[in-house]
Each structure stands twice: as structure tokens, then as C-alpha cells.
Design an enzyme around this catalytic site. Sequence first.
Site, PDB file in Angstrom:
ATOM      1  N   TYR A 145      44.889  32.888  68.955  1.00 14.89           N
ATOM      2  CA  TYR A 145      44.338  34.015  68.187  1.00 14.89           C
ATOM      3  C   TYR A 145      43.605  33.461  66.954  1.00 14.89           C
ATOM      4  O   TYR A 145      43.868  33.833  65.827  1.00 14.89           O
ATOM      5  CB  TYR A 145      45.441  35.012  67.769  1.00 14.89           C
ATOM      6  N   CYS A 200      51.388  39.561  60.821  1.00 12.51           N
ATOM      7  CA  CYS A 200      51.232  40.609  59.814  1.00 12.51           C
ATOM      8  C   CYS A 200      52.148  41.786  60.134  1.00 12.51           C
ATOM      9  O   CYS A 200      52.046  42.841  59.513  1.00 12.51           O
ATOM     10  CB  CYS A 200      49.772  41.063  59.729  1.00 12.51           C
TER      11      CYS A 200
HETATM   12  C1  LIG Z   1      45.513  38.360  62.839  1.00 14.31           C
HETATM   13  S1  LIG Z   1      43.979  37.878  63.504  1.00 14.31           S
HETATM   14  C2  LIG Z   1      44.082  36.154  63.255  1.00 14.31           C
HETATM   15  C3  LIG Z   1      42.794  35.526  62.831  1.00 14.31           C
HETATM   16  C4  LIG Z   1      42.823  34.102  62.351  1.00 14.31           C
HETATM   17  N1  LIG Z   1      44.000  33.357  62.711  1.00 14.31           N
HETATM   18  C5  LIG Z   1      42.585  34.046  60.831  1.00 14.31           C
HETATM   19  O1  LIG Z   1      43.499  33.733  60.080  1.00 14.31           O
HETATM   20  O2  LIG Z   1      41.466  34.341  60.414  1.00 14.31           O
HETATM   21  C6  LIG Z   1      44.287  38.065  65.212  1.00 14.31           C
HETATM   22  C7  LIG Z   1      43.141  37.664  66.127  1.00 14.31           C
HETATM   23  O3  LIG Z   1      43.561  37.841  67.477  1.00 14.31           O
HETATM   24  C8  LIG Z   1      42.460  38.260  68.244  1.00 14.31           C
HETATM   25  N2  LIG Z   1      43.010  38.885  69.470  1.00 14.31           N
HETATM   26  C9  LIG Z   1      43.519  40.132  69.591  1.00 14.31           C
HETATM   27  N3  LIG Z   1      43.970  40.330  70.839  1.00 14.31           N
HETATM   28  C10 LIG Z   1      43.727  39.188  71.533  1.00 14.31           C
HETATM   29  C11 LIG Z   1      43.975  38.783  72.876  1.00 14.31           C
HETATM   30  N4  LIG Z   1      44.540  39.598  73.740  1.00 14.31           N
HETATM   31  N5  LIG Z   1      43.610  37.539  73.237  1.00 14.31           N
HETATM   32  C12 LIG Z   1      43.035  36.688  72.347  1.00 14.31           C
HETATM   33  N6  LIG Z   1      42.785  37.023  71.056  1.00 14.31           N
HETATM   34  C13 LIG Z   1      43.118  38.253  70.654  1.00 14.31           C
HETATM   35  C14 LIG Z   1      41.710  39.187  67.315  1.00 14.31           C
HETATM   36  O4  LIG Z   1      40.373  39.339  67.703  1.00 14.31           O
HETATM   37  C15 LIG Z   1      41.867  38.479  65.962  1.00 14.31           C
HETATM   38  O5  LIG Z   1      40.795  37.613  65.725  1.00 14.31           O
END
Ligand SMILES: C[S@@+](CC[C@H](N)C(=O)[O-])C[C@H]1O[C@@H](n2cnc3c(N)ncnc32)[C@H](O)[C@@H]1O
Length: 472
Positions: A332, A429
Site C-alpha cells: 500500500y 490509521c
Molecule cells: C493509508 S494509504 C498509505 C499511503 C502511503 N503508505 C503513504 O504513507 O503515503 C493506503 C494506500 O493503499 C492503497 N490501496 C487501497 N486499497 C488497495 C488495494 N486493495 N490494493 C493495493 N493498494 C490499495 C490506497 O490507494 C492508498 O494509496
Amino acid sequence: MSKRRKRANKTFENVPVVDAGAKGKSVAKTEDGAVIFLKNAVPGDVVDIQTFKKRKSYFEGEATVFHTLSDRRTEPVCKHFGTCGGCKWQHMSYESQLFFKQKEVVENLTRIGHLELPEVTPIAGSEEQYYYRNKMEFSFSASRWLTLEEIQSEVQIEDKKALGFHIPGMWDKILHLDECHLHPAIGEQIRLSVHAFAEAEQIEYFNPREKTGVLRTLMLRMSSTGEIMVVIQFFKEDEKARISLLEHLKNSFPQIKSLQYIINEKANDTIYDQEVICYDGRDHIFEEMEGLQFKINAKSFYQTNSKQAFELYKITRDFAGLTGEELVYDLYTGTGTIAQFVAKKANHVVGIESVPVAIEDAKANAAHNGIDNTTFFAGDMRDVFTADFIAEHGAPDVVITDPPRDGMHKDVVAQLLALAAPRIVYVSCNSATQARDLALLNEQYKVVKYQPVDMFPQTHHVESVVLLEIIK
Ligand SMILES: C[S@@+](CC[C@H](N)C(=O)[O-])C[C@H]1O[C@@H](n2cnc3c(N)ncnc32)[C@H](O)[C@@H]1O
């Protein structure tokens, strides 16, 4: 009165408020054990309560009389506190906010996760308790939300325009903000200047019910380097109005390095499927962290509290215990900020993320930063993070995972168990879904360290970082 209403509408007297609960509400408990969630009280208050909703195991209500005011109280700084849903905890001292945030993380991991926990590492509080947000999204409305006092007063209300936030839970009701203390002063100056100019030039504000008007939303992004992005969303093209407003901003605020707009005629105002047009400057601004630069465009994800993001990433890197030899997976990864942040202490980092443009940004940022030991992949985690993928890219020594609020899909957790990496750093979060996932990982991992981090002062939100080590 119907039986249902009767059960929901109760009064309780002299009830102590004992805790802060989910969604920023406080929790009162009567001597008979009735639990009531309140919006307008602080733990330590003693209050009379009128309830208005009965749920299975608790009531929802409002404190009507305050017999004792808690020592945890403080004077809210914002005149909109209580109506605006932005900062629900402004009436509680920052020390108390941190206390209840830490308590929530510990309780979720204990009660939901049934985990054996070491002593919690004390919550990392934010140095800035106001003016910390680097991204703000405001909505225009032709018919602003009126407060009870305004409705009850005899005064004829001439000025109906609003530029502010949605009233919680109401898609078509906007509270006009005369002030907002969440973002830096320059953001406030820009918002007020847009409102004043639009009023003077009589540019129409959006009416979401009737689908009329011109001005729809205003997004501000302000980086720690002082660069500013302004994106104005119009409901329909009115060239004269659009150019006059954009020229006004261009001439009044030289700090704006990216001035963009969108013409969005569809029903909802999300911009992710819309063309963003650059009017002046670049289509991006830069954020900086520990010498790394991150290019941020109108649609990019970036943590909204830049200084605390730095603290969060330092804790994550520290928990990962890197020596320079490790293969790290950053699940992610978003725009690859954590991946790039840990890259110089790792042998190689593999980032996976579902949003393809975020992965494009991650690759471009890594190249811009001269980082050559990261590889990024776009796709749903369940489809990408598979045994075949691991066979091809190597078994990681450390997995960092930072999923969205819903936590990880159970197939992803199963893959983590099958992979059995020596260390996992789980950044979340939402400590409730984190606890659920950790309960599943518990058969093979133990929690070695954990620390809550406060990214959002004045709100109930809290980040939680957990280090897991494999049980040998
Ligand atoms: C909490 S953010 C984390 C972003 C990054 N680690 C940061 O600190 O900037 C969660 C991320 O998970 C991605 N995401 C959500 N569902 C997902 C999935 N099923 N598979 C892969 N990525 C996913 C979202 O697009 C988002 O960018």
C-alpha cells in the site's frame, strides 16, 4: 408519542462523563450502567442528559445541563467549533487528546486483537496543534447553513453564500467559515480573498439541489517548502468569471506555483475522473522530506500533516531495524513515500499500490531523487502480492504495510502468514481493523513494540505503528 420515541427520549440527571469514545464522542455512564454517547461533553464533566436515539447497547444524546466542568476542558479557539465537523476535540486539552488517543489504540489491540502487548511506547504528539494541514478542500454553496441563532433572530439574512465545509452527514449543506485554524495563514488569506472577489464580481455559487451556479470547490495544497497549489472547480464554463478569478489569484498571491482549474458538470464533485487544466505555473508543487523531493499534483495522495508524516516515517523506519542489507516490501505504498524514505537504509524496496497514477508518481519521484533501489507495481494487493510474485521478486526480510482504514483483505493476511517474513511493521490509521488483522497474524507473530502517532490534533483520529517479529 410512539413507543419507539419513548424508548429513545429519556432524561438522565447528574451523570459522570467517563471516557472518550468512537468518532470523537464522549461516553457517559449512569449508576445503573446505561451508556450514553454525547457530542458536546468532555470526560470529567458531570451532566444532565437528553437522549434522542436508542441503539442495542447504548443511547445517543446531548448534555443539557453541566453541573461540573472537567479539568480536561480548554477554550476552543475557533468560533465555528460545535457546528463545523472539522475539529471535534477543540474543547479538550491537547494532553488529554493524546491520553485518549493512546488509550484507544491500547484498548483496541487488547480487546479486539486479544494480543499480548509489551509496554506501549508513548504516543508521538504533534509539535503543531493547529495550522498543520497541507491540504484543504472547501465547497461553495449558494445557500449556506444557518445557525439556530440566525434562524431564531428576526434579522433578514441577505448574504446566503458559503465557502466552507459540509455540515457532518449533509451532502448539500455548507457552513460558511469566517475562520479555520487547521491550515497555515496563507491558505486562509487565499480562501477569504476568493470569497470576497467572487462576492464583489457576483460570480454565482453552486446550488447542488438545483444544479445551478458556477463556483463549486476550492482545493489548496501547501507544501513545507512554501509552494502553494490552488485548484478551482467550476460547475460550468463561464469564461469571463473564470479568467477574472484566476487572474485575481495570480496577481494577488505570487506564492501560488500551481494555479489550476476543472470544469465539472457531473453530479458529484470528486475530481479523480476529471481533467485538471493548468492555468498558470506548473501542474505540481514539491514537498520535501529529509532531502527527498516529492512531486504533488492535484490528484496525488500525500499525508496531510507533513511534519508528523516525517515523525511517522522515522518511527516506521526505526521499527524496521534496517542495516542496508534487507529486501523490504512496502505494501500500500501510495506514491512510494515510505519506500523512498527507507530506501537508503535497505538493499532494495518493492512497493505495491492499487492506483496506477500513484505508481507512476512513485517511479517519477524515485528517479527525480536519484534512487535506484526501488521497484513499484500497480494492482490490487490480493492480485499482485502472490506466491508467484514473491518467487519472482524475492522473499522480503521486512514487510512494511500501511493499508487504508478497512485494513488488509484476509487473503493478504494469509499471504503474509505463508510468506513468514522475519519482521512486519504495520502502520494503520484505524487501530480497530489493525487489531483484527493482528489477531490473525498472532498465530505466527508477536508484537515487539508499538507506538501511537498523532497526525491530526483537535480530531479523534490516531495512527498506530506496530512491530511484529516472527515466533521461531
Ligand atoms: C493509508 S494509504 C498509505 C499511503 C502511503 N503508505 C503513504 O504513507 O503515503 C493506503 C494506500 O493503499 C492503497 N490501496 C487501497 N486499497 C488497495 C488495494 N486493495 N490494493 C493495493 N493498494 C490499495 C490506497 O490507494 C492508498 O494509496
